[in-house]
Design a protein around this motif. Structure first.
Motif, PDB file in Angstrom:
ATOM      1  N   HIS A 388       0.835  -1.203   0.000  1.00 49.15           N
ATOM      2  CA  HIS A 388       0.000   0.000   0.000  1.00 49.15           C
ATOM      3  C   HIS A 388       0.871   1.256   0.000  1.00 49.15           C
ATOM      4  N   ALA A 429      -4.818   3.083   1.779  1.00 50.81           N
ATOM      5  CA  ALA A 429      -5.790   2.458   2.672  1.00 50.81           C
ATOM      6  C   ALA A 429      -5.830   3.125   4.029  1.00 50.81           C
ATOM      7  N   GLU A 431      -7.461   1.761   7.652  1.00 54.35           N
ATOM      8  CA  GLU A 431      -8.106   0.625   8.308  1.00 54.35           C
ATOM      9  C   GLU A 431      -8.160   0.888   9.808  1.00 54.35           C
ATOM     10  N   LEU A 479      -7.532  -5.624  -2.202  1.00 53.32           N
ATOM     11  CA  LEU A 479      -8.621  -4.785  -1.721  1.00 53.32           C
ATOM     12  C   LEU A 479      -9.625  -4.477  -2.834  1.00 53.32           C
ATOM     13  N   ALA A 481     -10.856  -1.978  -4.259  1.00 49.23           N
ATOM     14  CA  ALA A 481     -10.783  -0.678  -4.915  1.00 49.23           C
ATOM     15  C   ALA A 481      -9.421  -0.581  -5.575  1.00 49.23           C
ATOM     16  N   TYR A 485      -9.112   2.692  -0.254  1.00 44.03           N
ATOM     17  CA  TYR A 485     -10.002   1.847   0.539  1.00 44.03           C
ATOM     18  C   TYR A 485     -10.003   2.360   1.970  1.00 44.03           C
ATOM     19  N   ARG A 487     -12.011   1.610   5.923  1.00 51.01           N
ATOM     20  CA  ARG A 487     -12.965   0.888   6.764  1.00 51.01           C
ATOM     21  C   ARG A 487     -12.813   1.387   8.208  1.00 51.01           C
ATOM     22  N   ARG A 507     -12.628  -2.803 -10.502  1.00 51.81           N
ATOM     23  CA  ARG A 507     -13.003  -2.343  -9.170  1.00 51.81           C
ATOM     24  C   ARG A 507     -13.366  -0.853  -9.192  1.00 51.81           C
ATOM     25  N   ALA A 511     -13.500   2.573  -2.269  1.00 52.84           N
ATOM     26  CA  ALA A 511     -14.403   1.668  -1.567  1.00 52.84           C
ATOM     27  C   ALA A 511     -14.452   2.064  -0.100  1.00 52.84           C
ATOM     28  N   ARG A 513     -16.177   1.305   3.683  1.00 51.29           N
ATOM     29  CA  ARG A 513     -16.867   0.317   4.499  1.00 51.29           C
ATOM     30  C   ARG A 513     -16.917   0.851   5.935  1.00 51.29           C
TER      31      ARG A 513
END
Length: 550
Positions: A388, A429, A431, A479, A481, A485, A487, A507, A511, A513
């Motif tokens: 990433h 990302a 997370e 992932l 996307a 991404y 979440r 994708r 994305a 979440r």
């Protein structure tokens, strides 16, 4: 008629047979002493301690650390001064820096870490044994270093010479704390933490060995300037609890950590080049090595270059790719990171104007409690990241004293970052964890070019959720996307970001979440506008001014 020679030009012969001029050495030393005349006068009068006058041979065979330590002690007795290391190879065990002393490594000088297997285990013994050790052995101690200072102030290592860690270890025992099945309380057993630790053969085997080039503990006013570290052991430089420290224009070519800043305040890392294929190049930590939680704060990292080429190929100029595969199988590390240990947290950190090549992306986060806040990362050029490119991760490993609450991450800014060669599986990302989402995170003016190639099956993936985890996020795998991404986050901003792919990708670009309150504006991507952003269990998501490019 033979030309007359200036006595200042008398020199010594380096290992490659080249004559190194004394005048050249004095010119460098003058940067510390104030002027060439003052440097020459200091050397001739003994006001500047020349290690050879204290018995150092510099022939690569004699053990020269006793002589260098005598020179340091002599300078310290006068209230401080300069210890001068002339050209030569100085085979050494532990060198102990003292208050107000500058160790000056002249051009052509190399201090070589002696090999305990060949020369006997004679490094200073580890110190600082703790009832519970929430970090690896190598992070807890500094006396087992080639050069160390403990509680010193106004110290420096400067010059154009080299520190070569031939005899340093790269590995060592792990942590010892209540979550480990093998852990015992020394207090409950009725012995000292040191005596209990040394019952472990792995810990006992460390006595007389060393695993770091430079170790600093609780020091003030530190300058590390201009020299080179090759093969630095487990840590090229590790500093715990230091304040007002400048690390400037170092070249580090090693195969474990390059520069570790742990529980420190007011640190500037400027103009350094760090190659570290098998571990982190520059990393900020906030461990429990001081026996308490201490924040790492007021840190500037600027104008640096990091990479993960094979060790030694930075210095020889060949830049050969490393064949190292990390435990997750992705390849080299060599990156800038925050958060391997996070007990005390991080505050007021700037990482700016850095070049990162052939390494992992930038990773920051909290996993052992503590708060990370007010972090700014900008002006980064990142090429060929192996995972990433930019990642923020909150986990709850909680390698910390019992009862430590879960930490927080808030007010993080990424700005003006250019990324190329990003791999298909790994977008940028964020997370978080369900009970402690990452808060107030902004990405602006980010340009990413990735390989693309994601499938509809990739787009449908629901990545594994782990609450109790270390900082690395490779467990998420591919992932859903191609660009970004997130979440378990709230108050997320993506502004004026470009996420392009070299081959078609099925994708969505983004994305989300379990994201609350997000503004996504000015996104440039190859997807149709209506398909750029995927939302699941998210609310108050605003998308505007998106633009599709072919």
């Amino acid at each position: 008629m033979a030309q007359e020679r200036d006595p200042q030009d008398e020199g010594s012969v380096s290992e490659d047979g080249a004559m190194l001029s004394r005048r050249h050495a004095l010119a460098g030393l003058a940067l510390v002493a104030g002027s060439p005349a003052l440097a020459a006068s200091g050397l001739s009068s003994g006001a500047i301690e020349d290690v050879k006058r204290h018995g150092a041979r510099g022939d690569g065979k004699a053990i020269d650390s006793p002589a260098i330590n005598r020179a340091i002690d002599a300078a310290a007795r006068r209230g401080g001064g300069i210890v001068f290391v002339p050209p030569g190879r100085y085979l050494c065990f532990s060198i102990r820096l003292r208050d107000h002393v500058t160790l000056y490594l002249s051009a052509g000088s190399t201090i070589v870490a002696a090999d305990p297997d060949s020369h006997g285990a004679r490094y200073d013994a580890p110190e600082n044994y703790l009832e519970e050790q929430f970090q690896d052995f190598g992070i807890t101690h500094v006396h087992n270093s080639l050069i160390y200072a403990d509680g010193a102030r106004d110290i420096a290592i400067m010059g154009e010479g080299m520190l070569h860690g031939v005899g340093l270890d790269r590995e060592g025992p792990g942590d010892r704390w209540h979550a480990r099945a093998i852990w015992q309380s020394a207090a409950a057993v009725g012995i000292s933490p040191r005596d209990l630790a040394l019952r472990d053969p792995r810990e006992a085997a460390q006595i007389g060995r060393a695993n770091k080039t430079i170790g600093l503990m609780n020091c003030r006013n530190v300058r590390l300037v201009g020299f080179t570290i090759l093969q630095g052991g487990h840590f090229g430089i590790i500093a715990h609890g230091c304040t007002n420290m400048a690390i400037d224009r170092l070249v580090i070519d090693t195969d474990r950590d390059g520069i570790d800043i742990d529980c420190c305040r007011d640190v500037r890392v400027t103009g350094c080049v760090v190659n570290a294929p098998k571990d982190d190049a520059i990393v900020l930590k906030s461990s429990y090595a001081l026996g308490r939680a201490v924040m790492c704060e007021d840190i500037l990292i600027t104008g640096c270059k990091t990479s993960g080429y094979a060790m030694g190929t930075l210095l020889d100029g060949s830049y050969r790719p490393s064949d190292y595969l990390s435990p997750d199988g992705l390849g080299p590390l060599g990156r800038i990171k925050m958060g391997t240990e996070t007990n005390g947290g991080f505050r007021n950190v700037q990482i700016t104007d850095c070049l990162c090549r052939n390494s992992r992306g930038l990773l920051i986060g909290i996993v052992d409690g503590g708060t990370m806040e007010d972090v700014s990362i900008s002006g980064i050029s990142l090429r060929d990241p192996v995972n990433h490119p930019l990642a923020v991760h909150h986990g709850a490993r909680m390698r910390a004293p019992r009862g430590t609450p879960v930490g927080r991450i808030r007010r993080i800014r990424f700005d003006q970052i250019s990324i190329s060669g990003a791999r298909m599986a790994f977008p940028c990302a964020v997370e978080g964890i369900a009970d402690a989402p990452v808060e107030d995170i902004a990405f602006s003016d980010i340009s990413v070019v990735a390989t693309g190639g994601g499938t509809a099956q990739d787009a449908a993936r629901n990545p594994e959720y782990r609450r109790e985890t270390s900082l690395e996020i490779s467990y998420l795998k591919t992932l859903p996307a191609h660009g970004f991404y997130a979440r378990h986050a709230k108050e997320l901003t993506l502004r004026d970001c470009s996420f392009l792919v070299e081959t078609p990708d099925a994708r969505p670009t983004v994305a989300l979440r379990h994201v609350d309150h997000a503004l996504i504006t000015g996104i440039i991507a190859p997807n149709p506008t209506a398909a750029m952003v995927s939302q699941v269990d998210s609310r108050d998501i605003v998308v505007r001014d998106a633009r599709r490019v072919a």
